[in-house]
Design a protein around this motif. Structure first.
Motif, short mmCIF file in Angstrom:
data_model
loop_
_atom_site.label_atom_id
_atom_site.label_comp_id
_atom_site.label_asym_id
_atom_site.label_seq_id
_atom_site.Cartn_x
_atom_site.Cartn_y
_atom_site.Cartn_z
N ALA A 60 -91.32 46.55 -24.55
CA ALA A 60 -91.94 46.39 -23.23
C ALA A 60 -93.01 45.30 -23.28
O ALA A 60 -93.87 45.29 -24.17
N GLY A 61 -92.93 44.38 -22.30
CA GLY A 61 -93.91 43.31 -22.23
C GLY A 61 -93.87 42.36 -23.41
O GLY A 61 -94.87 41.70 -23.71
N ASP A 62 -92.72 42.27 -24.09
CA ASP A 62 -92.58 41.40 -25.27
C ASP A 62 -93.66 41.68 -26.30
O ASP A 62 -94.28 40.78 -26.87
N ARG A 63 -93.85 42.96 -26.56
CA ARG A 63 -94.86 43.34 -27.55
C ARG A 63 -94.51 42.80 -28.93
O ARG A 63 -95.39 42.48 -29.73
N PHE A 64 -93.21 42.73 -29.21
CA PHE A 64 -92.75 42.14 -30.46
C PHE A 64 -91.96 40.87 -30.13
O PHE A 64 -91.22 40.83 -29.15
N VAL A 65 -92.11 39.85 -30.95
CA VAL A 65 -91.37 38.60 -30.77
C VAL A 65 -90.76 38.22 -32.12
O VAL A 65 -91.47 38.13 -33.13
N LEU A 66 -89.45 37.99 -32.09
CA LEU A 66 -88.75 37.49 -33.28
C LEU A 66 -88.57 35.99 -33.10
O LEU A 66 -87.98 35.54 -32.11
N ALA A 67 -89.09 35.22 -34.04
CA ALA A 67 -89.06 33.76 -33.94
C ALA A 67 -88.40 33.18 -35.18
O ALA A 67 -88.60 33.68 -36.30
N GLY A 68 -87.62 32.13 -34.97
CA GLY A 68 -86.96 31.47 -36.09
C GLY A 68 -86.97 29.97 -35.93
O GLY A 68 -86.98 29.44 -34.81
N ARG A 69 -86.99 29.26 -37.05
CA ARG A 69 -86.99 27.80 -37.02
C ARG A 69 -86.13 27.27 -38.16
O ARG A 69 -86.13 27.80 -39.27
N VAL A 70 -85.40 26.18 -37.87
CA VAL A 70 -84.63 25.47 -38.88
C VAL A 70 -85.02 23.99 -38.81
O VAL A 70 -84.95 23.38 -37.73
N HIS A 71 -85.44 23.44 -39.95
CA HIS A 71 -85.66 22.01 -40.10
C HIS A 71 -84.55 21.46 -40.98
O HIS A 71 -84.25 22.04 -42.03
N ALA A 72 -83.94 20.37 -40.57
CA ALA A 72 -82.93 19.73 -41.40
C ALA A 72 -83.03 18.23 -41.25
O ALA A 72 -83.21 17.71 -40.14
N GLY A 73 -82.94 17.51 -42.37
CA GLY A 73 -83.03 16.06 -42.31
C GLY A 73 -82.24 15.42 -43.43
O GLY A 73 -82.00 16.03 -44.48
N THR A 74 -81.82 14.19 -43.19
CA THR A 74 -81.12 13.42 -44.22
C THR A 74 -81.39 11.95 -43.99
O THR A 74 -81.61 11.51 -42.84
N VAL A 75 -81.39 11.16 -45.06
CA VAL A 75 -81.59 9.72 -44.96
C VAL A 75 -80.55 9.04 -45.85
O VAL A 75 -80.25 9.50 -46.95
N TYR A 76 -79.98 7.97 -45.32
CA TYR A 76 -78.92 7.28 -46.06
C TYR A 76 -79.31 5.83 -46.32
O TYR A 76 -79.81 5.14 -45.43
N SER A 77 -79.08 5.37 -47.55
CA SER A 77 -79.17 3.97 -47.92
C SER A 77 -78.44 3.82 -49.25
O SER A 77 -78.22 4.81 -49.97
N THR A 115 -88.73 32.40 -40.59
CA THR A 115 -88.61 33.53 -39.66
C THR A 115 -89.97 34.20 -39.54
O THR A 115 -90.73 34.27 -40.50
N GLU A 116 -90.27 34.67 -38.33
CA GLU A 116 -91.51 35.40 -38.08
C GLU A 116 -91.23 36.60 -37.19
O GLU A 116 -90.45 36.50 -36.24
N LEU A 117 -91.89 37.70 -37.47
CA LEU A 117 -91.93 38.85 -36.58
C LEU A 117 -93.38 38.99 -36.12
O LEU A 117 -94.26 39.30 -36.92
N ARG A 118 -93.60 38.72 -34.82
CA ARG A 118 -94.94 38.75 -34.25
C ARG A 118 -95.14 40.02 -33.45
O ARG A 118 -94.28 40.39 -32.64
N ALA A 119 -96.24 40.69 -33.66
CA ALA A 119 -96.54 41.94 -32.95
C ALA A 119 -97.89 41.82 -32.28
O ALA A 119 -98.87 41.36 -32.88
N THR A 120 -97.94 42.23 -31.00
CA THR A 120 -99.20 42.23 -30.25
C THR A 120 -99.89 43.58 -30.42
O THR A 120 -99.30 44.62 -30.13
N ILE A 121 -101.12 43.56 -30.88
CA ILE A 121 -101.88 44.78 -31.10
C ILE A 121 -102.76 45.08 -29.89
O ILE A 121 -102.78 46.20 -29.38
N THR A 122 -103.49 44.07 -29.43
CA THR A 122 -104.30 44.20 -28.21
C THR A 122 -104.02 42.98 -27.34
O THR A 122 -103.16 42.16 -27.66
N ASP A 123 -104.75 42.85 -26.24
CA ASP A 123 -104.53 41.70 -25.36
C ASP A 123 -104.84 40.38 -26.05
O ASP A 123 -104.33 39.33 -25.64
N THR A 124 -105.65 40.41 -27.08
CA THR A 124 -106.06 39.16 -27.74
C THR A 124 -105.68 39.09 -29.21
O THR A 124 -105.70 38.00 -29.79
N ILE A 125 -105.33 40.19 -29.83
CA ILE A 125 -105.09 40.21 -31.27
C ILE A 125 -103.62 40.52 -31.56
O ILE A 125 -103.03 41.41 -30.96
N GLY A 126 -103.04 39.77 -32.49
CA GLY A 126 -101.67 40.00 -32.92
C GLY A 126 -101.56 39.82 -34.43
O GLY A 126 -102.42 39.20 -35.08
#
Length: 590
Positions: A449-466, A514-525
């Motif tokens: 409820a109210g997005d109390r928990f947020v699952l976040a993920g990120r992928v960085h990928a890079g390549t260089v050719y010469s 990957t991150e699992l973010r949880a809201t504890i109060t209106d200002t603290i997570g």
């Protein structure tokens, strides 16, 4: 002892409402919750209201408020009673109010729910989609009638009829059959085209530039989406604090619609600063100064600088200074031209680079979520690394696409973000040529409820050719480790070993977070996270390579400019570091 009348009244008025009792007879839990949430006397009790006149005003308004709730839930034969200390509120003379109110008892008998008998809207524009709840046999909620009227009105406007109006409505309740019939009649009015846009307020930005940025579609068929696009074009310049478009009340004789534009200028100058702290990388300080109307045509000029690695244990201190000038609506209302120059001294663990970049390009806004960028530039660098002292001089042709569907750029709880870019580089001296590609992909999903928990993920990928790794500037190669890649591992600690103790960057890079973010109060997570990174010795992840990983916990404190971030992490796998790393900054890690 005689007490003055004024003091007696004051003492009684200071007493708040003692008790509120709400009873809903034979109703489901959803209706009961809606009634409790809408109750005005419940709100008065929660607010510790002390003035009997205000409490009585809430009690008298309770009849209408709760009747609206019953209608919204499909009950049209309900009875609402409001007793103020045992007396019906509606029968208490308004000029003889009680000096004190102890208890208000509200009783709601909703009766039987009604269903739709006739549910009709006519005429309808082609392609109109009415709410599923607005049809015979469905629960006759009054909100569905309003939603059907809104949908029909919007569809006519989207079809080019800006003056479509609801000209008649017949809503009747059959209490015997417990049905409600709703018949809505619309007059679409003539199909219209856009006339002229007139600026009605003064601005320090030239009127010809405002018109060019807005791109008002004179002569085209009317649509509300086109007006929204005009307003968004003006807003995204950042030069205006408010943008208001007002349609003329009547069409012109040729069925064109004129529009008035009212603007308020934003303050032209702005500055800001940022700071980050890592127990290994040291302190990083950044700042910028920006002018939103540099040449009188909503041009944005920004100068920014950064100093990182202060007091760090890896590499030395890095310095960066840059400037960028953007002119909106250079090649049409959705294309912005830009020019930039950046200079940097980078004292990294594996190399030292003194480099300059300058170039020009343009940004194209394809939609609210998709942006493209193309440019041409020159890159010069004087470097020292495991291969010795070298100079690079390249012509660059960067191309990028950004697809941003996040609900909040600073603290997303839903959506996706993808930034992909490729930069071919052509040597202008004796070096080699090649290309560098990079992708940053992120996804967010709110849970609970109210997005109390947020699952976040990120992928960085890079390549260089010469053809040869020695033809690639070291700042184009990839390293892993640190706050922006793998937390818990030392900064740029994973690369390609050279000799006994040398290190250079790899030609391919992959990092997963990957991150699992949880809201504890209106200002603290709080946050739990895990990162992993891989560096490969060849393009497209071929050749030898290695992994390392880190994990930890974090604390977030929400502020108006984004969450204050504290992360504590340590290594999980790999032999590139040990011990605990601490990261402090503003904004989520990604």
């Amino acid at each position: 002892m005689c007490v003055p009348a004024a003091l007696a009244v004051f003492g009684q008025a200071a007493l708040a409402l003692d008790e509120v009792e709400i009873t809903v007879l034979g109703a489901d839990s959803d209706l009961e919750s809606a009634i409790n949430a809408a109750s005005l006397v419940q709100t008065a009790k929660a607010d510790d209201e002390t003035d009997p006149r205000d409490v009585m005003a809430a009690a008298l308004a309770e009849y209408g408020r709760l009747t609206e709730v019953l209608y919204a839930n499909g009950y049209y034969g309900g009875v609402v009673r409001v007793l103020v200390d045992g007396r019906e509120a509606g029968r208490i003379p308004v000029f003889h109010l009680p000096a004190r109110i102890n208890k208000i008892a509200v009783t709601v008998d909703p009766g039987h729910p009604f269903t739709f008998g006739t549910a009709r809207v006519a005429p309808l524009a082609q392609g109109t989609v009415l709410p599923k709840g607005f049809r015979s046999g469905e629960r006759a909620e009054s909100t569905q009638i309003q939603a059907a009227a809104d949908a029909a009105h919007l569809s006519w406007r989207q079809a080019g009829h800006p003056k479509a109006t609801l000209t008649g409505q017949r809503v009747t309740a059959d209490h015997t059959r417990k049905t409600l019939s709703a018949d809505l009649r619309f007059s679409p009015g003539p199909k219209a085209r856009f006339g002229t846009m007139t600026q009605t307020s003064d601005s320090t930005i030239r009127s010809d530039r405002i018109a060019r940025i807005a791109g008002f579609p004179t002569g085209t068929v009317y649509s509300p989406e086109a007006l929204d696009k005009v307003a968004n074009r003006l807003r995204r310049t950042g030069a205006f604090s408010s943008v208001a478009l007002t349609e003329a009340e009547v069409l012109n004789p040729d069925n064109t619609l004129d529009v008035d534009l009212a603007l308020a200028d934003e303050k032209p100058r702005r500055f800001g600063f940022g700071a980050e702290l890592s127990s290994l990388e040291g302190i990083g300080l950044s700042g910028f100064w920006m002018h939103r109307n540099f040449l009188g045509g909503a041009e944005r000029f920004r100068v920014e600088g950064e100093v990182t690695g202060i007091g760090g244990q890896s590499g030395g201190i890095d310095y960066r200074l840059g400037a960028r000038l953007e002119q909106p609506a250079t090649f049409g209302p959705d294309t912005t031209a830009f020019g930039f120059v950046n200079a940097a001294y980078e004292d990294e663990p594996a190399y030292i680079s003194r480099n300059v970049n300058l170039g020009v390009g343009m940004t194209r806004i394809f939609s609210d979520t998709l942006t493209g960028e193309i440019g041409v530039g020159v890159h010069y660098s004087d470097t020292t690394d495991v291969f010795g002292n070298r100079e690079f001089f390249h012509l660059t042709l960067p191309v990028g696409l950004t697809w941003d569907r996040r609900n909040d750029m600073l603290d997303a709880t839903d959506g996706t973000y993808v930034r992909a870019e490729i930069t071919p580089f052509l040597s202008l001296n004796d070096g080699g040529s090649g290309a560098r590609g990079f992708v940053d992909a992120r996804a967010y999903r709110g849970l609970g409820a109210g997005d109390r928990f947020v699952l976040a993920g990120r992928v960085h990928a890079g390549t260089v050719y010469s053809d040869s790794v020695q033809d690639i500037p070291p700042e184009y190669l990839f390293f892993s480790g640190g706050g922006n890649s793998v937390r818990g591992q030392p900064y740029q600690s994973l690369g390609i070993p050279v000799g006994t103790d040398g290190l250079r960057g790899g030609r391919s890079y992959l990092a997963v977070s990957t991150e699992l973010r949880a809201t504890i109060t209106d200002t603290i997570g709080v946050v739990a996270f895990a990162d992993a990174g891989h560096i490969s010795d060849d393009s497209l992840f071929a050749g030898n390579g290695d992994w390392h990983a880190g994990a930890g916990l974090g604390l977030r404190y929400k502020t108006p400019i984004g969450p204050l971030r504290l992360d504590v992490a340590g290594p999980v796998s790999g032999d590139t570091g040990d011990g605990v790393q601490i990261y402090l900054g503003i904004g989520q890690a990604f």
